[in-house]
Write a protein that holds these residues in place. Structure first.
Motif, PDB file in Angstrom:
ATOM      1  N   ILE A  59      20.266 -24.537  50.622  1.00 35.84           N
ATOM      2  CA  ILE A  59      19.997 -25.959  50.408  1.00 35.84           C
ATOM      3  C   ILE A  59      20.066 -26.324  48.928  1.00 35.84           C
ATOM      4  N   MET A  60      20.040 -25.290  48.042  1.00 34.17           N
ATOM      5  CA  MET A  60      20.143 -25.546  46.606  1.00 34.17           C
ATOM      6  C   MET A  60      21.317 -24.783  45.997  1.00 34.17           C
ATOM      7  N   GLY A  61      22.285 -24.427  46.839  1.00 34.61           N
ATOM      8  CA  GLY A  61      23.486 -23.773  46.350  1.00 34.61           C
ATOM      9  C   GLY A  61      23.460 -22.264  46.377  1.00 34.61           C
ATOM     10  N   GLY A  62      22.375 -21.661  46.863  1.00 42.03           N
ATOM     11  CA  GLY A  62      22.269 -20.210  46.910  1.00 42.03           C
ATOM     12  C   GLY A  62      23.071 -19.599  48.043  1.00 42.03           C
ATOM     13  N   MET A  63      23.017 -18.264  48.134  1.00 36.31           N
ATOM     14  CA  MET A  63      23.841 -17.554  49.111  1.00 36.31           C
ATOM     15  C   MET A  63      23.026 -16.598  49.983  1.00 36.31           C
ATOM     16  N   SER A  64      21.701 -16.739  49.977  1.00 40.10           N
ATOM     17  CA  SER A  64      20.863 -15.908  50.846  1.00 40.10           C
ATOM     18  C   SER A  64      21.019 -16.366  52.291  1.00 40.10           C
ATOM     19  N   GLN A  65      20.738 -15.460  53.216  1.00 42.79           N
ATOM     20  CA  GLN A  65      20.903 -15.813  54.626  1.00 42.79           C
ATOM     21  C   GLN A  65      19.940 -15.015  55.491  1.00 42.79           C
ATOM     22  N   SER A  66      19.064 -15.721  56.192  1.00 47.35           N
ATOM     23  CA  SER A  66      18.177 -15.052  57.142  1.00 47.35           C
ATOM     24  C   SER A  66      18.749 -15.180  58.546  1.00 47.35           C
ATOM     25  N   ASP A  67      18.325 -14.274  59.416  1.00 48.57           N
ATOM     26  CA  ASP A  67      18.867 -14.216  60.774  1.00 48.57           C
ATOM     27  C   ASP A  67      18.018 -14.982  61.778  1.00 48.57           C
ATOM     28  N   GLY A  68      17.056 -15.745  61.300  1.00 46.20           N
ATOM     29  CA  GLY A  68      16.129 -16.393  62.211  1.00 46.20           C
ATOM     30  C   GLY A  68      15.057 -15.406  62.641  1.00 46.20           C
ATOM     31  N   LEU A  69      14.255 -15.798  63.600  1.00 38.86           N
ATOM     32  CA  LEU A  69      13.242 -14.894  64.139  1.00 38.86           C
ATOM     33  C   LEU A  69      13.818 -14.247  65.391  1.00 38.86           C
ATOM     34  N   THR A  70      14.055 -12.943  65.323  1.00 40.01           N
ATOM     35  CA  THR A  70      14.640 -12.206  66.437  1.00 40.01           C
ATOM     36  C   THR A  70      13.588 -11.270  67.032  1.00 40.01           C
ATOM     37  N   TYR A  71      13.991 -10.543  68.084  1.00 35.12           N
ATOM     38  CA  TYR A  71      13.036  -9.651  68.746  1.00 35.12           C
ATOM     39  C   TYR A  71      13.601  -8.248  68.850  1.00 35.12           C
ATOM     40  N   ASP A  72      12.752  -7.258  68.558  1.00 33.59           N
ATOM     41  CA  ASP A  72      13.115  -5.843  68.652  1.00 33.59           C
ATOM     42  C   ASP A  72      12.338  -5.240  69.820  1.00 33.59           C
ATOM     43  N   ASP A  73      13.047  -4.945  70.917  1.00 34.63           N
ATOM     44  CA  ASP A  73      12.387  -4.401  72.109  1.00 34.63           C
ATOM     45  C   ASP A  73      11.739  -3.051  71.838  1.00 34.63           C
ATOM     46  N   ALA A  74      12.424  -2.208  71.074  1.00 35.36           N
ATOM     47  CA  ALA A  74      11.907  -0.865  70.821  1.00 35.36           C
ATOM     48  C   ALA A  74      10.605  -0.912  70.027  1.00 35.36           C
ATOM     49  N   GLU A  75      10.526  -1.829  69.073  1.00 34.99           N
ATOM     50  CA  GLU A  75       9.328  -1.939  68.234  1.00 34.99           C
ATOM     51  C   GLU A  75       8.283  -2.881  68.833  1.00 34.99           C
ATOM     52  N   ARG A  76       8.679  -3.609  69.896  1.00 33.27           N
ATOM     53  CA  ARG A  76       7.791  -4.615  70.495  1.00 33.27           C
ATOM     54  C   ARG A  76       7.274  -5.569  69.415  1.00 33.27           C
ATOM     55  N   ALA A  77       8.224  -6.163  68.697  1.00 32.41           N
ATOM     56  CA  ALA A  77       7.843  -7.000  67.562  1.00 32.41           C
ATOM     57  C   ALA A  77       8.909  -8.044  67.263  1.00 32.41           C
ATOM     58  N   ALA A  78       8.459  -9.153  66.695  1.00 27.99           N
ATOM     59  CA  ALA A  78       9.388 -10.133  66.136  1.00 27.99           C
ATOM     60  C   ALA A  78       9.897  -9.589  64.809  1.00 27.99           C
ATOM     61  N   VAL A  79      11.086 -10.023  64.415  1.00 27.61           N
ATOM     62  CA  VAL A  79      11.687  -9.526  63.176  1.00 27.61           C
ATOM     63  C   VAL A  79      12.216 -10.694  62.349  1.00 27.61           C
ATOM     64  N   PHE A  80      11.810 -10.716  61.091  1.00 26.93           N
ATOM     65  CA  PHE A  80      12.344 -11.642  60.089  1.00 26.93           C
ATOM     66  C   PHE A  80      13.244 -10.804  59.194  1.00 26.93           C
ATOM     67  N   SER A  81      14.557 -11.049  59.259  1.00 29.38           N
ATOM     68  CA  SER A  81      15.493 -10.196  58.526  1.00 29.38           C
ATOM     69  C   SER A  81      16.670 -11.013  58.021  1.00 29.38           C
ATOM     70  N   GLY A  82      17.488 -10.371  57.193  1.00 26.35           N
ATOM     71  CA  GLY A  82      18.662 -11.027  56.653  1.00 26.35           C
ATOM     72  C   GLY A  82      19.046 -10.432  55.318  1.00 26.35           C
ATOM     73  N   ARG A  83      19.619 -11.255  54.465  1.00 22.98           N
ATOM     74  CA  ARG A  83      20.039 -10.817  53.133  1.00 22.98           C
ATOM     75  C   ARG A  83      19.590 -11.851  52.118  1.00 22.98           C
ATOM     76  N   VAL A  84      18.953 -11.389  51.046  1.00 20.46           N
ATOM     77  CA  VAL A  84      18.497 -12.287  49.994  1.00 20.46           C
ATOM     78  C   VAL A  84      19.204 -11.918  48.694  1.00 20.46           C
ATOM     79  N   THR A  85      19.629 -12.929  47.944  1.00 18.65           N
ATOM     80  CA  THR A  85      20.365 -12.687  46.711  1.00 18.65           C
ATOM     81  C   THR A  85      20.149 -13.832  45.728  1.00 18.65           C
ATOM     82  N   THR A  86      20.252 -13.510  44.454  1.00 17.76           N
ATOM     83  CA  THR A  86      20.166 -14.540  43.418  1.00 17.76           C
ATOM     84  C   THR A  86      21.541 -15.127  43.108  1.00 17.76           C
ATOM     85  N   ASP A  87      22.582 -14.626  43.762  1.00 17.88           N
ATOM     86  CA  ASP A  87      23.924 -15.171  43.557  1.00 17.88           C
ATOM     87  C   ASP A  87      23.943 -16.654  43.921  1.00 17.88           C
TER      88      ASP A  87
END
Length: 283
Positions: free
Chosen positions: A127-155
């Protein structure tokens, strides 16, 4: 929500009192509201919390410096009951009493999957010209948990990725809490739990930094007294401490900045992953 009898009585009082006020007679309006409030208290139609709220409003209205002020004291009390705020406070008090000091109660549980509510949306630095990208809130069946993941960068001049819930009524239960506890699994990065006290997209939010150990499930405790008011990465002065009853939206963030506006020395560009099994309020 208030009982139908209480709702009906209050709405009828407003239907009568508001035109009286608008006609230039705040005293007549106040008297109408006071009469209805006392009638609800005496008949026992209102809940314990509603009776207390109505009695307090009547006392303050009668002690007010003017009839106009008294009318508005009564009207705000009525509106609070109609909105369900009084019922929510009663429910929160019951929760606090049931778990006792130091106890906890469930607000969000991800161990069986992603709940239907609240919904979560991505708010990254694009929203301010950056290039980071999160995957939303996903689910990991094996871990029985929600996951916040993606790639963060200062580029591109950014440096953060985040998720935020919608304005969810389920957070009302935090009215009974002194803070939250989360069961999380980190990756060595520092994260933030964000809390907003309104339903707006932009504006001030309260943030708490936490750094869970990599690869191990651990419970983190975040007292509301430790949340810091920020706006676009900078501390906001003269803001009152966060209280559970104010929370309307929650969010997760990974950023190159700390909640007090400093820069994380060991921040690195690249992937991130935070697992969350639950979020609970503690009393």
């Amino acid at each position: 929500m208030a009982t139908p009898v209480v709702v009906d009585s209050i709405r009828k009082a407003i239907a009568v009192g508001a035109p009286i006020y608008n006609a230039g007679d705040p005293g007549g309006c106040m008297n109408t509201y006071v009469h209805t409030a006392l009638e609800l208290v005496e008949k026992g139609a209102a809940s314990e919390g509603e009776r207390a709220a109505l009695q307090d409003a009547v006392r303050r209205a009668l002690e007010a410096g003017s009839k106009d002020e008294g009318a508005w004291i009564m009207r705000r009390s009525f509106d609070s009951i109609l909105s369900g705020a009084v019922a929510a406070r009663e429910a929160a008090a019951r929760v606090a009493a049931s778990v006792g000091p130091g106890g906890e109660f469930e607000v969000l549980n991800f161990e069986m999957g992603l709940p239907v509510a609240p919904r979560w949306r991505i708010l990254d630095d694009v929203i301010m010209g950056g290039m980071s990208q999160s995957d939303g809130l996903t689910y990991d069946d094996a871990e029985r948990a929600a996951v916040f993941s993606g790639r963060v960068t200062t580029d591109g001049g950014g440096g953060f990725a985040s998720l935020r819930s919608d304005d969810w009524s389920g957070f009302t239960s935090l009215m009974a809490a002194r803070g939250v506890r989360m069961m999380v699994q980190g990756d060595g990065r520092q994260y933030k739990l964000n809390a907003k006290t309104d339903g707006d997209y932009d504006g001030v939010q309260y943030q708490y930094d936490f750094t869970p150990p990599a690869g191990a499930w651990t419970q983190v405790e975040l007292p509301f007294s430790g949340f810091k008011p920020t706006f676009r990465g900078r501390l906001v002065a003269n803001r009152p401490p966060l209280q559970g009853q104010q929370i309307r939206q929650l969010g997760l963030m990974v950023s190159k900045f700390t909640s007090d506006g400093g820069v994380i020395n060991n921040f690195r560009n690249g992937g991130f992953r935070l697992g969350i099994r639950y979020l609970r309020g503690f009393v």
